[in-house]
Design a protein around this motif. Structure first.
Motif, PDB file in Angstrom:
ATOM      1  N   GLN A  81       0.794  -1.236   0.000  1.00 39.34           N
ATOM      2  CA  GLN A  81       0.000   0.000   0.000  1.00 39.34           C
ATOM      3  C   GLN A  81       0.822   1.279   0.000  1.00 39.34           C
ATOM      4  O   GLN A  81       0.435   2.262  -0.618  1.00 39.34           O
ATOM      5  N   ASN A 121     -14.036  -6.105  -5.142  1.00 41.18           N
ATOM      6  CA  ASN A 121     -12.635  -6.469  -4.930  1.00 41.18           C
ATOM      7  C   ASN A 121     -12.099  -7.202  -6.161  1.00 41.18           C
ATOM      8  O   ASN A 121     -12.716  -8.169  -6.624  1.00 41.18           O
ATOM      9  N   TRP A 144       0.248  -2.878  -6.435  1.00 35.46           N
ATOM     10  CA  TRP A 144      -0.708  -2.388  -7.422  1.00 35.46           C
ATOM     11  C   TRP A 144      -0.189  -1.098  -8.045  1.00 35.46           C
ATOM     12  O   TRP A 144       0.418  -0.267  -7.355  1.00 35.46           O
ATOM     13  N   ASP A 204      -0.585   2.532  -9.070  1.00 32.98           N
ATOM     14  CA  ASP A 204      -1.348   3.571  -8.378  1.00 32.98           C
ATOM     15  C   ASP A 204      -2.489   4.104  -9.244  1.00 32.98           C
ATOM     16  O   ASP A 204      -2.394   4.171 -10.474  1.00 32.98           O
ATOM     17  N   GLU A 218      -7.096   4.872  -8.989  1.00 40.05           N
ATOM     18  CA  GLU A 218      -8.358   4.961  -8.267  1.00 40.05           C
ATOM     19  C   GLU A 218      -8.616   3.680  -7.473  1.00 40.05           C
ATOM     20  O   GLU A 218      -8.228   2.584  -7.890  1.00 40.05           O
ATOM     21  N   ASP A 219      -9.278   3.833  -6.322  1.00 38.75           N
ATOM     22  CA  ASP A 219      -9.624   2.671  -5.509  1.00 38.75           C
ATOM     23  C   ASP A 219     -10.769   1.879  -6.136  1.00 38.75           C
ATOM     24  O   ASP A 219     -11.701   2.458  -6.703  1.00 38.75           O
ATOM     25  N   ASP A 271     -14.145  -0.466  -5.503  1.00 35.42           N
ATOM     26  CA  ASP A 271     -15.241  -0.223  -4.565  1.00 35.42           C
ATOM     27  C   ASP A 271     -15.229  -1.160  -3.363  1.00 35.42           C
ATOM     28  O   ASP A 271     -16.010  -0.964  -2.418  1.00 35.42           O
ATOM     29  N   ASN A 276     -13.288  -3.610  -0.178  1.00 38.30           N
ATOM     30  CA  ASN A 276     -12.724  -3.229   1.114  1.00 38.30           C
ATOM     31  C   ASN A 276     -11.218  -3.437   1.219  1.00 38.30           C
ATOM     32  O   ASN A 276     -10.658  -3.367   2.302  1.00 38.30           O
ATOM     33  N   ASN A 277     -10.538  -3.714   0.084  1.00 33.81           N
ATOM     34  CA  ASN A 277      -9.076  -3.768   0.144  1.00 33.81           C
ATOM     35  C   ASN A 277      -8.482  -2.530  -0.532  1.00 33.81           C
ATOM     36  O   ASN A 277      -9.217  -1.664  -1.007  1.00 33.81           O
ATOM     37  N   TRP A 278      -7.172  -2.443  -0.585  1.00 35.12           N
ATOM     38  CA  TRP A 278      -6.545  -1.210  -1.069  1.00 35.12           C
ATOM     39  C   TRP A 278      -6.180  -1.262  -2.561  1.00 35.12           C
ATOM     40  O   TRP A 278      -5.481  -0.375  -3.061  1.00 35.12           O
ATOM     41  N   THR A 310      -6.008  -0.870  -6.559  1.00 33.90           N
ATOM     42  CA  THR A 310      -6.255   0.321  -7.373  1.00 33.90           C
ATOM     43  C   THR A 310      -6.137   0.004  -8.860  1.00 33.90           C
ATOM     44  O   THR A 310      -5.537  -0.990  -9.252  1.00 33.90           O
TER      45      THR A 310
END
Length: 219
Positions: free
Chosen positions: A38, A90, A148, A150, A152-153, A155, A157-159, A161
């Protein structure tokens, strides 16, 4: 004479603007940071457009810095972020279209993805990266992190992108049947209507000004 010199300077400035306003193929690329765990900057993912057998193609390259190496890569490219393989928001890297595991860890991995349209494209670039836990453990890859590119996230619950890219659709000399990008066409029509002046024989205002100044100097 002084007025002519001043107008000549304006003419040169306008010509410079005209040349530099043309999009070079070198500009048809994007580079984003590759983050592990992250927050650890371990390298980059670079996207560029190339020609492969007269087909415009996205070249997507993972590249990590020392002391990191790439153990696995998973890549998905889609016209809509919802089309990136995922469940409950996810992403599922194991189901991505392009994927590899590398027994001999890599510093760089490249994929070539044929471009099907000139519409905005969304890319999820995942990797598993490894490194030694200390300087005295060279070639002992005992640290492993998920990474990942870098952007946009998702939708979920993990980080995880993803990032976007709008293709230039470089001309590769062959017959290319891209899907129509209606948004771009609409904007182009609006710009054409705004820039054109019937009194200038259909030329843009800037081009007409250049023509008038040029005519002044050759009198």
């Amino acid at each position: 004479m002084k007025l002519k010199i001043q107008l000549f300077i304006v003419f040169i400035a306008l010509m410079t603007m005209s040349v530099t306003g043309v999009l070079a193929e070198d500009d048809c690329q994007k580079t984003v940071t590759l983050y592990a765990g992250q927050h650890i900057d371990v390298g980059i993912v670079n996207l560029s457009e190339i020609c492969v057998e007269n087909q415009t193609t996205l070249r997507i390259t993972y590249e990590v810095d020392e002391p990191w190496r790439i153990a696995e890569t998973h890549l998905e490219v889609a016209d809509d972020p919802n089309e990136l393989q995922q469940k409950n928001g996810n992403p599922i890297p194991g189901q991505f279209t392009y994927k590899d595991e590398w027994e001999s860890y890599r510093e760089q991995v490249t994929y070539e993805v044929p471009l099907d349209s000139c519409n905005e494209t969304f890319i999820a670039a995942h990797a598993v990266v490894v490194s030694p836990s200390s300087d005295d453990k060279k070639n002992v890859w005992d640290v492993s992190e998920t990474a990942w590119a870098d952007g946009e996230d998702f939708d979920g619950n993990n980080w995880a992108t993803y990032f976007n890219y709008t293709p230039c659709c470089i001309d590769c000399g062959g017959e290319q049947n891209f899907e129509e990008n209606t948004d771009v066409d609409d904007e182009k029509d609006k710009k054409d209507k705004k820039d054109k002046n019937p009194g200038n024989n259909g030329k843009g205002v800037g081009q007409s000004m250049i023509d008038r100044i040029f005519s002044f100097f050759i009198r």
